[in-house]
Design a protein around this motif. Sequence first.
Motif, PDB file in Angstrom:
ATOM      1  N   LEU A 210      62.715  38.643  66.390  1.00  0.00           N
ATOM      2  CA  LEU A 210      61.601  38.077  67.156  1.00  0.00           C
ATOM      3  C   LEU A 210      62.104  37.478  68.459  1.00  0.00           C
ATOM      4  N   ALA A 211      63.201  36.735  68.409  1.00  0.00           N
ATOM      5  CA  ALA A 211      63.760  36.137  69.622  1.00  0.00           C
ATOM      6  C   ALA A 211      64.130  37.208  70.637  1.00  0.00           C
ATOM      7  N   GLU A 216      62.795  40.006  75.796  1.00  0.00           N
ATOM      8  CA  GLU A 216      62.481  41.203  76.576  1.00  0.00           C
ATOM      9  C   GLU A 216      61.182  41.042  77.358  1.00  0.00           C
ATOM     10  N   ARG A 217      60.294  40.194  76.856  1.00  0.00           N
ATOM     11  CA  ARG A 217      58.995  39.986  77.488  1.00  0.00           C
ATOM     12  C   ARG A 217      58.971  38.739  78.372  1.00  0.00           C
ATOM     13  N   ALA A 221      60.640  30.510  73.210  1.00  0.00           N
ATOM     14  CA  ALA A 221      60.263  30.032  71.881  1.00  0.00           C
ATOM     15  C   ALA A 221      59.120  29.029  71.969  1.00  0.00           C
ATOM     16  N   ASP A 222      59.093  28.223  73.037  1.00  0.00           N
ATOM     17  CA  ASP A 222      58.061  27.201  73.202  1.00  0.00           C
ATOM     18  C   ASP A 222      56.679  27.790  73.408  1.00  0.00           C
ATOM     19  N   VAL A 234      61.661  31.341  56.904  1.00  0.00           N
ATOM     20  CA  VAL A 234      62.187  30.020  57.266  1.00  0.00           C
ATOM     21  C   VAL A 234      62.781  29.994  58.670  1.00  0.00           C
ATOM     22  N   GLU A 235      63.662  30.944  58.986  1.00  0.00           N
ATOM     23  CA  GLU A 235      64.304  30.943  60.306  1.00  0.00           C
ATOM     24  C   GLU A 235      63.273  31.130  61.417  1.00  0.00           C
ATOM     25  N   MET A 236      62.292  31.985  61.197  1.00  0.00           N
ATOM     26  CA  MET A 236      61.254  32.212  62.202  1.00  0.00           C
ATOM     27  C   MET A 236      60.413  30.958  62.417  1.00  0.00           C
TER      28      MET A 236
END
Length: 280
Positions: A210-211, A216-217, A221-222, A234-236
């Motif tokens: 996901l990161a 790429e876009r 994260a914020d 959990v990590e996501m």
Amino acid sequence: MTSATDSPLPAVTRLIATDLDGTLLRDDKTLSDRTIAALTAADEAGIEVLFVTGRPARWMDVVTPHVQDHSLAICANGAAVADLRGGVLLRVHPLDRPVALTVVDALREAAPGVSFAVELSTGIHYEPAYPPFHMDPGATVAVAEKLLREETPGSGAPVLKILAHHPELAPDAFLALARDTAGDRASFTRSSPTALLEISGLGVSKAATLAACCAERGISADEVVAFGDMPNDVEMLGWAGASFAMGNAHPAAVAAASGVTLTNDEDGVAVVIERILATR
């Protein structure tokens, strides 16, 4: 832990990352009319919705009809990025077969009675003792060592993950045992209520892929709101700027999230999306 109605949201939400089973989907594996409407409204507002799931790409037909302008999905716990509209895998992060074999050997010794399935980019195959996959009637049934063998190195389809099932161990205890046994060689998680582990390449997770997709876009994260319910989320949930565990979530998911929403059968994801749109 705050609720869906008072947990802080990003100043700008550009992407919604949501798990499927136990999260976006109801227990009967369908999408409610309210959830479909919320996904459509988010897309019309210019917010990308990215499905992030442990499912293989071939099991995404439940949400494919509701893909709007954005057709990417992260599948197999981050091991694959799929174009749902085109029906192809765009990127894979495989588990090396020699490493997979060492993990199989280690778990056979640490947890007698374990059985395995091998999820390839082309489909799944499993051992005779493994619970059969009725959704994959064409699977090969053989021991994992044979399923992982290649005629020549690099000639086989990429291994997306190994599944390990134990008929007696408690799910969380099995996960802890596997991580203690071979956590330096591969990534271990779980999303099933049974003692079924999902084993990916070291460092592969929903969050990592996901990161990368967000980078790429040009999305930080914020600017991401994530939803999940199980240890494989959990990590996501920890990575996203705002995240919500479902009301039916595993304690590890609740601890990782910044808020808790209603259950999957109560349209918990839709409730938060509606709130996001109301604040724009």
